[in-house]
Scaffold this motif. Structure first.
Motif, mmCIF file in Angstrom:
data_model
loop_
_atom_site.group_PDB
_atom_site.id
_atom_site.type_symbol
_atom_site.label_atom_id
_atom_site.label_comp_id
_atom_site.label_asym_id
_atom_site.label_seq_id
_atom_site.Cartn_x
_atom_site.Cartn_y
_atom_site.Cartn_z
ATOM 1 N N TRP A 109 43.772 38.874 32.187
ATOM 2 C CA TRP A 109 42.922 39.723 31.348
ATOM 3 C C TRP A 109 42.048 40.629 32.193
ATOM 4 C CZ3 TRP A 109 44.183 40.356 26.532
ATOM 5 C CH2 TRP A 109 44.831 39.328 25.840
ATOM 6 N N GLU A 110 41.645 40.174 33.370
ATOM 7 C CA GLU A 110 40.867 41.034 34.249
ATOM 8 C C GLU A 110 41.792 42.020 34.958
ATOM 9 O OE1 GLU A 110 41.203 37.764 34.643
ATOM 10 O OE2 GLU A 110 41.340 37.170 36.762
ATOM 11 N N LYS A 144 49.177 36.594 30.721
ATOM 12 C CA LYS A 144 47.822 36.569 30.169
ATOM 13 C C LYS A 144 47.796 36.209 28.684
ATOM 14 C CE LYS A 144 47.051 41.401 28.783
ATOM 15 N NZ LYS A 144 46.291 42.646 29.094
ATOM 16 N N GLY A 183 37.852 39.331 33.075
ATOM 17 C CA GLY A 183 38.409 39.965 31.889
ATOM 18 C C GLY A 183 37.414 40.749 31.066
#
Length: 225
Positions: A109-110, A144, A183
């Protein structure tokens, strides 16, 4: 294998290389090979190739691709690492290994800067099928999406007018992005920064949360001075 075609860099995943060629390893450097294009994305500067007598156009792999269920979780082995993502071999019905790609945007997510920091060649992992194009033979996967989206609970984790600590991840013409949690990033607009005193990338800073818009994945910040 990374290859050069008149100055254009292409990538042959191990799953798309002939077995004898794969065994050469570094000794393959400098050799000429016959390949066919199996993926071309000019916007992402991505060119994926397959050795001519191998790969995704085989009838068995076409049939296996038809069996892929979007949203289902599969076991995969990482066969290659590239700047734009990871190539994997996915076991379908315990019969055939189908090549697929986890794009760098689907790894975590990041923001992911380097694919190799998250996955390693030869690693076995669980992936989610998110795309199976019968015409191109392209199988796209996600890591993810097997983990919760941190933005789903952002309103519970942060409140307006509270102070938070984060790390500067990016500097742009319109401001700087600050990672508050993996994220989750917020933006300090350039208008809220003194010229020449902008925090540098990698610096830990204190910020005040001014606005939270979860549906737009947006958090506005100001610098605590």
């Amino acid at each position: 294998f990374l290859v050069d075609y008149f100055g254009i860099r292409g990538f042959i995943p191990l799953s798309q290389a002939e077995p004898e060629f794969s065994r050469l390893g570094d000794k393959a450097t400098g050799r000429r090979v016959s390949v066919k294009v199996i993926e071309l994305d000019r916007g992402a500067n991505r060119l994926v190739l397959s050795q001519s007598s191998h790969g995704i156009s085989s009838e068995k792999q076409k049939e296996a691709l038809k069996k892929v269920e979007i949203g289902k979780t599969y076991q995969a082995e990482v066969t290659g690492i590239a700047p734009f993502g990871a190539f994997v071999s996915v076991k379908i019905d315990n019969e055939i290994n189908l090549p697929g790609l986890i794009h760098i945007s689907e790894i975590a997510w990041e923001k992911v800067e380097a694919t190799g920091s998250y996955v390693k060649q030869g690693q076995t992992l669980e992936v989610k099928a998110i795309g199976a194009d019968q015409q191109s033979g392209k199988l796209t996967l996600s890591l993810k999406q097997l983990t919760p989206d941190p933005w789903d609970d952002v309103a519970k984790m942060f409140s307006i007018d509270t102070q938070v600590r984060g790390k500067v991840t990016r500097q742009t013409d319109f401001g700087i992005f600050v990672q508050l949690l993996p994220g989750i990033e917020g933006l300090i607009h350039i208008s809220k920064l003194a010229p020449g005193e902008e925090p540098k990338q990698g610096e830990d800073i204190e910020c005040t949360i001014e606005e939270i818009i979860p549906e737009k994945r947006k958090i506005s910040l100001s610098l605590v001075t």
